[in-house]
Design an enzyme around this catalytic site. Structure first.
Site, mmCIF file in Angstrom:
data_model
loop_
_atom_site.group_PDB
_atom_site.id
_atom_site.type_symbol
_atom_site.label_atom_id
_atom_site.label_comp_id
_atom_site.label_asym_id
_atom_site.label_seq_id
_atom_site.Cartn_x
_atom_site.Cartn_y
_atom_site.Cartn_z
ATOM 1 N N TYR A 144 0.817 -1.211 0.000
ATOM 2 C CA TYR A 144 0.000 0.000 0.000
ATOM 3 C C TYR A 144 0.853 1.264 0.000
ATOM 4 C CZ TYR A 144 -4.727 -1.808 0.900
ATOM 5 O OH TYR A 144 -5.953 -2.394 0.790
ATOM 6 N N ASP B 124 -12.527 -8.408 4.876
ATOM 7 C CA ASP B 124 -13.819 -8.431 4.161
ATOM 8 C C ASP B 124 -14.391 -9.843 4.173
ATOM 9 O OD1 ASP B 124 -13.540 -5.741 3.498
ATOM 10 O OD2 ASP B 124 -14.317 -6.044 1.467
ATOM 11 N N ASP C 256 -6.520 -6.544 4.505
ATOM 12 C CA ASP C 256 -7.632 -5.897 3.809
ATOM 13 C C ASP C 256 -8.563 -6.964 3.236
ATOM 14 O OD1 ASP C 256 -9.130 -3.824 2.510
ATOM 15 O OD2 ASP C 256 -8.144 -4.410 0.643
ATOM 16 N N LYS D 24 2.738 -15.259 3.068
ATOM 17 C CA LYS D 24 2.901 -16.050 1.832
ATOM 18 C C LYS D 24 4.397 -16.372 1.715
ATOM 19 C CE LYS D 24 1.271 -17.888 -1.985
ATOM 20 N NZ LYS D 24 0.386 -19.077 -1.953
HETATM 21 C C1 IPM Z 1 -10.298 -0.766 4.211
HETATM 22 C C2 IPM Z 1 -10.545 -0.178 2.848
HETATM 23 C C3 IPM Z 1 -9.364 0.691 2.465
HETATM 24 C C4 IPM Z 1 -8.141 -0.188 2.412
HETATM 25 C C5 IPM Z 1 -9.540 1.481 1.148
HETATM 26 C C6 IPM Z 1 -10.784 2.336 1.165
HETATM 27 C C7 IPM Z 1 -8.339 2.328 0.832
HETATM 28 O O1 IPM Z 1 -10.779 -1.174 1.922
HETATM 29 O O2 IPM Z 1 -10.100 0.002 5.172
HETATM 30 O O3 IPM Z 1 -10.306 -1.992 4.336
HETATM 31 O O4 IPM Z 1 -7.883 -0.841 1.395
HETATM 32 O O5 IPM Z 1 -7.411 -0.234 3.406
HETATM 33 MG MG MG Z 2 -10.963 -3.117 2.755
#
Ligand code: IPM
Ligand code: MG
Length: 367
Positions: A145, A251, A247, A191
């Protein structure tokens, strides 16, 4: 009533449903202030697409300054389809990355707890998700990132992933200390069979683990982790991982909790304080994004934002009893069967974003 604590909270609703859910989290914080006799000074600022509209920049200097002067930041979401052009040099998401970096928020905590009444809301079988209680500890200011992206003409692009020993050490300590307050197990996800950064990660985590002989450490490759989190989620306690894997996996874990609308997060510049009652600066946001497809309709689930406010009370203000009161209020509302559309069973009656916020406030101050 005597005022026991005065706290400055920077409130950044941002874009899309961020605006709606943060309004409800604010109401809950007001109610906490009233019930427990604290004074919360909440100041709003623009961020993301909303800030671009007003100033041309996703993270104006005034917004950053307000955050720096505050005890904590309550953040909604950023992202707006009007600014979605991947070729654009300025994008709303840069505000969030900029805040994380500028404020040194390297430790991202994403607890996933399956409320018993919501086990059926998950697309997974209820008997599989029932009892899940894990926390993702995601490194937030390093890795790919924050590499040096390069676009070479129209046919090639380069991103770079870097980790230093120090970056891995400090997030590993956060994970191990967190495990000590929980079930004493850390699963470190990497990984290492492919990436040099992951091999460094694995060896540094193993070294840090020696200082925590009472905590069990296991290493898991990220592809296997993605599978096992869905197959046997109850086996996980603390999931420690780098920025991009965190990240993606966080999710995925939202599926366990029934909806993205249930997941709160805390981003800290140090680990959580070891002594109860002592706060640390942090930024608090629901894990869900701006969800432009449902923005402005009053149907977004405000519970992730409200639970993020609970984490703010716990970690930044050192107000544990108040944090638990908010979490208990949310549980009571769910137990009573109230649901926003994202967590409702087919045919079940639903409440709006504002009604859900009001129900939590009522449960909080109700006698
Ligand atoms: C999160 C989001 C962010 C990330 C985006 C909006 C930049 O997906 O906080 O998980 O990738 O960190
Ligand atoms: Mg995210």
């Amino acid at each position: 009533m005597t005022t026991r604590t005065t706290c400055r909270i920077a409130v950044l609703p941002g874009d899309g449903i961020g605006v709606e859910v943060i309004a409800e989290a604010e109401k809950v914080l007001w109610a906490v202030g009233e019930r427990f006799g604290h004074r919360f000074v909440m100041e709003r600022a623009l961020v993301g697409g909303a800030a671009m509209d007003a100033t041309g920049e996703p993270l104006p200097e005034t917004t950053l300054a307000l955050c720096k002067a505050a005890d904590a930041v309550l953040f909604g979401a950023v992202g707006d389809p009007r600014y979605d052009d991947p070729q654009a040099a300025v994008r709303p998401e840069q505000a969030l990355l900029g805040l994380r970096k500028e404020l040194g928020l390297f430790a991202n905590l994403r607890p996933v707890w399956v409320h018993p009444a919501l086990a059926a809301a998950s697309p997974l079988r209820p008997e599989l998700v029932q009892g899940t209680d894990l926390i993702v500890v995601r490194e937030l200011t390093g890795g790919i990132y924050f590499g040096q992206p390069r676009v070479e003409g129209r046919r090639r692009a380069v991103d770079t992933m870097t980790y230093t020993c120090g970056e891995v050490e400090r997030i590993a300590h956060v994970a191990f200390r967190m495990a000590r307050q929980r079930r004493r197990k850390v699963t470190s996800v990497d990984k290492a069979n492919v990436l040099a950064c992951s091999r460094l990660w694995r060896s540094v985590v193993a070294e840090v683990a020696r200082g925590y002989p009472d905590v069990q450490l296991e290493h898991m490759l990220v592809d296997a982790a993605a599978m096992h989190l869905l197959r046997r989620p109850r086996d996980f306690d603390v999931v420690l991982t780098e920025n991009m894997f965190g990240d993606i996996l966080s999710d995925e874990t939202s599926v366990l909790a029934g909806s993205m609308g249930m997941l709160p997060s805390a981003s800290l510049g140090t680990g959580p304080s070891a002594s109860p009652g002592e706060g640390r600066f942090g930024l608090y946001e629901p894990v869900h994004g701006s969800a432009p497809d449902i923005a402005g309709q009053g149907i977004a689930n405000p519970l992730a934002a409200i639970l993020s406010a609970a984490l703010l009370l716990r970690y930044s203000l050192g107000l544990e009893a108040e944090a638990q009161a908010v979490e208990a209020a949310v549980s009571r509302v769910l137990d009573a069967g109230h649901r926003t559309p994202d967590i409702a069973a087919p045919g079940q009656a639903t409440v709006s974003t504002q009604q859900m916020g009001a129900l939590v406030v009522e449960a909080l101050v109700g006698r």
